[in-house]
Design a protein around this motif. Structure first.
Motif, PDB file in Angstrom:
ATOM      1  N   THR A 133       1.340   3.875  -3.347  1.00  0.00           N
ATOM      2  CA  THR A 133       0.781   5.227  -3.229  1.00  0.00           C
ATOM      3  C   THR A 133       1.859   6.276  -2.955  1.00  0.00           C
ATOM      4  OG1 THR A 133       0.385   4.799  -0.892  1.00  0.00           O
ATOM      5  CG2 THR A 133      -1.447   4.427  -2.393  1.00  0.00           C
TER       6      THR A 133
ATOM      7  N   THR B   1     -12.066   9.647  -1.679  1.00  0.00           N
ATOM      8  CA  THR B   1     -11.672   8.260  -1.429  1.00  0.00           C
ATOM      9  C   THR B   1     -11.051   8.076  -0.049  1.00  0.00           C
ATOM     10  OG1 THR B   1     -11.169   8.252  -3.771  1.00  0.00           O
ATOM     11  CG2 THR B   1     -10.596   6.275  -2.546  1.00  0.00           C
ATOM     12  N   ASP B   2     -10.342   9.111   0.447  1.00  0.00           N
ATOM     13  CA  ASP B   2      -9.721   8.980   1.772  1.00  0.00           C
ATOM     14  C   ASP B   2     -10.777   8.764   2.858  1.00  0.00           C
ATOM     15  OD1 ASP B   2     -10.673  11.486   1.244  1.00  0.00           O
ATOM     16  OD2 ASP B   2      -8.991  12.583   2.118  1.00  0.00           O
TER      17      ASP B   2
ATOM     18  N   TRP C 150       0.850  -1.200   0.000  1.00  0.00           N
ATOM     19  CA  TRP C 150       0.000   0.000   0.000  1.00  0.00           C
ATOM     20  C   TRP C 150       0.890   1.256   0.000  1.00  0.00           C
ATOM     21  CZ3 TRP C 150      -3.749   1.518   4.591  1.00  0.00           C
ATOM     22  CH2 TRP C 150      -4.525   2.601   4.203  1.00  0.00           C
TER      23      TRP C 150
ATOM     24  N   LEU D  97      -6.899   9.487  -6.172  1.00  0.00           N
ATOM     25  CA  LEU D  97      -8.342   9.395  -6.360  1.00  0.00           C
ATOM     26  C   LEU D  97      -8.806   7.945  -6.205  1.00  0.00           C
ATOM     27  CD1 LEU D  97     -11.112  10.462  -7.263  1.00  0.00           C
ATOM     28  CD2 LEU D  97     -10.362  10.137  -9.626  1.00  0.00           C
ATOM     29  N   PHE D  98      -7.955   7.004  -6.701  1.00  0.00           N
ATOM     30  CA  PHE D  98      -8.334   5.579  -6.613  1.00  0.00           C
ATOM     31  C   PHE D  98      -7.871   4.942  -5.316  1.00  0.00           C
ATOM     32  CE2 PHE D  98      -8.121   6.485 -11.205  1.00  0.00           C
ATOM     33  CZ  PHE D  98      -9.447   6.245 -11.496  1.00  0.00           C
ATOM     34  N   LEU D  99      -6.621   5.288  -4.935  1.00  0.00           N
ATOM     35  CA  LEU D  99      -6.110   4.723  -3.685  1.00  0.00           C
ATOM     36  C   LEU D  99      -5.228   5.754  -2.986  1.00  0.00           C
ATOM     37  CD1 LEU D  99      -6.035   2.155  -1.915  1.00  0.00           C
ATOM     38  CD2 LEU D  99      -3.877   1.584  -3.031  1.00  0.00           C
TER      39      LEU D  99
ATOM     40  N   ALA E 263     -18.142   8.637  -1.288  1.00  0.00           N
ATOM     41  CA  ALA E 263     -17.819   8.093  -2.607  1.00  0.00           C
ATOM     42  C   ALA E 263     -18.449   8.942  -3.708  1.00  0.00           C
ATOM     43  CB  ALA E 263     -18.297   6.643  -2.710  1.00  0.00           C
TER      44      ALA E 263
ATOM     45  N   ILE F 125      -0.402   4.714  -8.287  1.00  0.00           N
ATOM     46  CA  ILE F 125      -1.863   4.764  -8.436  1.00  0.00           C
ATOM     47  C   ILE F 125      -2.314   6.136  -7.977  1.00  0.00           C
ATOM     48  CG2 ILE F 125      -4.059   3.815  -7.595  1.00  0.00           C
ATOM     49  CD1 ILE F 125      -2.676   1.173  -7.217  1.00  0.00           C
ATOM     50  N   LYS F 126      -3.195   6.754  -8.741  1.00  0.00           N
ATOM     51  CA  LYS F 126      -3.650   8.096  -8.391  1.00  0.00           C
ATOM     52  C   LYS F 126      -4.377   8.094  -7.049  1.00  0.00           C
ATOM     53  CE  LYS F 126      -4.210  10.047 -12.984  1.00  0.00           C
ATOM     54  NZ  LYS F 126      -5.205  10.096 -14.064  1.00  0.00           N
TER      55      LYS F 126
ATOM     56  N   LEU G  78     -16.234  11.546  -4.518  1.00  0.00           N
ATOM     57  CA  LEU G  78     -14.910  11.022  -4.826  1.00  0.00           C
ATOM     58  C   LEU G  78     -13.896  11.315  -3.727  1.00  0.00           C
ATOM     59  CD1 LEU G  78     -14.751  11.779  -8.660  1.00  0.00           C
ATOM     60  CD2 LEU G  78     -15.329   9.623  -7.531  1.00  0.00           C
TER      61      LEU G  78
END
Lengths: 280, 277
Positions: A45, A245-246, A41, A57-59, A240, A54-55, A243
């Motif tokens: 990131t 994500t956090d 992880w 926004l996704f992770l 969500a 990985i952006k 967006l």
């Protein structure tokens, strides 16, 4: 030579010591698994140390998630504190689950004991069991309103049959020999139930409760899908939509920790209360 | 010969017998698919008899014990204890099962005290008496352990002590030592014999071991393959001997040969029955 010496040493140890060592090694391996997952992880990131693969926004990185957690602790989410969201979710879950245990376990025991009662009550329960309970959510909203009751019913809907049926099966699989032994010793039906059937069923009942527990936590998400503006699953679901994500991850982790902790508590209770589990 | 043919149903035996089995039969299922487990069978057991029932597996000997225990109802005929028909389980008939009948959630002493407590004896007194019985079966140091912490042989001793705790009129034993290793089994056989001598209990013992029957029994019933009926019955004198090596004597071997001969033809018949099913 050194090899055979080591073997000799192992041969000289008693079983309890070897078992303890194996336990320690297993715990260590489990810890390594989690460290590696966490490392992946962090690596993917970047965590501010390098460019993320990985952006966010996704992770988002663990650091970002932790910061989101701190923000939520300080400011709350959509006008209510984080503790309030966790609390309301726990309230919904705990109410549904307590109801299922308080009613479901005795009902299951009764079904296990009595053939006629089983013939009346088991078929409808078995018929409802495969129906996806989330599909009933709109119906529950109409019947039970948009308050907490409909949420509690959604969580209880899949949990209740699992607990009833596992308690029933536990009673039905009590060794006939043990019951006969008790009868031959002069025990009344009530004594046979209280001192033989009930304790002999407890391991099976606990297994059912643990299975139901994970399903109950899962249903929390379904329960907070609509018609509410509070709760930890609702927080993750609405975050969500924006967006964030956090915040989604904070919600997911809190639910994961909640499920895991509850499972550990039930396991500890089980180890304490049913030391004879699996010893036949 | 230390065994002799013996009629268990002589008129002199039935008067005042502890246990009488009259024309007892049992079928499972009904109609064309019915299986007769037990053909009409007669037996009588007098006080302080040690009766061993030997037979091939599937001969219905456990069914017989279940009916005498009151766990199953006969299809025809009846079983009587002291002249009263057996309808359900009762404390005057102590039962010891092969294994797995102990209550794992209770300590050993609570297992033994279970019967007296269920029959109204105050818990303290029941526990005190239970400790005495555990001493009798050589388990005084294990009273506060749980059954699953004990070896198979020790568990059977607990089972015996538990059955004795109610001071039953008759002990019903369903192959209690079948799952034990040879050494443990022989040790326990000697112990059960000494318990039997000391207490004078009437014992109905189910076994497939001919040696066990010869070693323990005052009376032996040899059963046929399904449907079980009495093939032969004997009076046996080996149990009166105090010689621990009695099984090595020529008389013992001769007696064993006689019963093996009877059982072999039965076992073959049982197998051909199994094959036909």
């Amino acid at each position: 030579m050194a090899h055979s010496k080591a073997l000799e040493q192992i041969g000289g140890l008693d079983e309890a010591t070897l078992e303890r060592r194996a336990d320690r090694r297993d715990r260590w391996l489990t810890a390594v698994t989690f460290l590696v997952l966490f490392g992946i992880w962090v690596g993917l990131t970047g965590s501010g140390l390098w460019e993320p693969f990985i952006k966010p926004l996704f992770l988002p990185s663990p650091v970002a998630v932790f910061e989101a957690f701190q923000r939520l602790l300080a400011d709350g989410y959509q006008g209510r504190s984080l503790a309030h969201h966790v609390g309301i979710s726990f309230y919904r879950f705990a109410t549904a689950f307590s109801f299922c245990i308080l009613i479901g376990v005795p009902l299951g025991l009764l079904l296990g004991m009595s053939r006629p009662i089983r013939a009346v009550i088991e078929p409808p329960i078995q018929a409802i069991r495969p129906v996806p309970k989330l599909a009933l959510l709109p119906l529950f909203l109409i019947w039970f309103g948009i308050g907490n009751l409909s949420k509690i019913v959604v969580i209880a809907a899949p949990v209740f049959p699992i607990i009833v049926i596992s308690a029933m099966q536990a009673v039905r699989s009590v060794s006939q020999k043990k019951i006969q032994a008790a009868q031959a010793l002069g025990a009344s039906t009530l004594t046979v139930f209280r001192r033989v059937v009930l304790p002999a069923s407890l391991p099976g009942i606990f297994t059912g409760i643990r299975v139901a527990l994970s399903i109950g936590v899962t249903m929390l998400v379904g329960a907070e899908l609509t018609a509410t503006s509070e709760g930890i699953a609702w927080m993750a679901l609405t975050a969500a939509e924006y967006l964030s994500t956090d915040i989604v991850l904070v919600g997911v982790l809190i639910m994961a920790i909640m499920g895991y902790t509850l499972d550990r508590i039930v396991r500890a209770l089980e180890a304490h209360l049913v030391h004879w589990s699996g010893k036949d | 010969m230390r065994i002799e043919p013996f009629d268990l149903n002589g008129p002199d035996r039935r008067d005042g017998a502890k246990l009488v089995v009259e024309q007892l039969s049992k079928s499972f299922g009904s109609g064309a698919s019915a299986v007769q487990a037990l053909a009409p069978l007669d037996l009588s057991v007098r006080t302080s008899d040690f009766l061993c029932v030997v037979g091939p597996s599937g001969c219905g000997k456990t069914t017989l014990l279940n009916i005498v225990g009151g766990f199953e109802r006969p299809t025809t005929g009846r079983a009587l204890i002291d002249g009263r028909a057996i309808m359900k389980p009762g404390r005057e008939r102590g039962v010891v099962f092969q294994q797995g009948a102990l209550f794992n959630w209770m300590s050993v002493v609570e297992n033994v005290a279970f019967g007296p407590r269920a029959c109204g004896v105050p818990a303290e007194k029941a526990r005190h008496d239970a400790r005495g019985l555990l001493e009798l079966v050589g388990l005084s140091g294990f009273a506060d352990r749980y059954p699953y912490e004990l070896s198979g042989g020790m568990q059977q001793r607990v089972g015996i002590a538990r059955a004795l705790a109610n001071d039953p009129e008759i002990l019903l034993m369903d192959e209690p030592f079948a799952a034990l290793d040879q050494q443990t089994r022989e040790l326990l056989q000697e112990e059960i014999r000494s318990i039997w001598r000391r207490t004078g209990k009437t014992i109905l013992w189910i076994t497939h071991s001919i040696e066990e029957a010869l070693f323990l029994a005052t009376h032996i019933v040899v059963m046929t393959a399904r449907p079980g009926r009495v093939k032969a019955s004997f009076r046996s004198h080996f149990s009166e001997s105090t010689d621990p090596l009695i099984a090595a004597t020529p008389e013992f071997t001769a007696a064993k040969r006689e019963i093996v001969g009877l059982l072999r033809s039965e076992a073959q018949r049982a197998q051909s029955l199994e094959a036909a099913v």
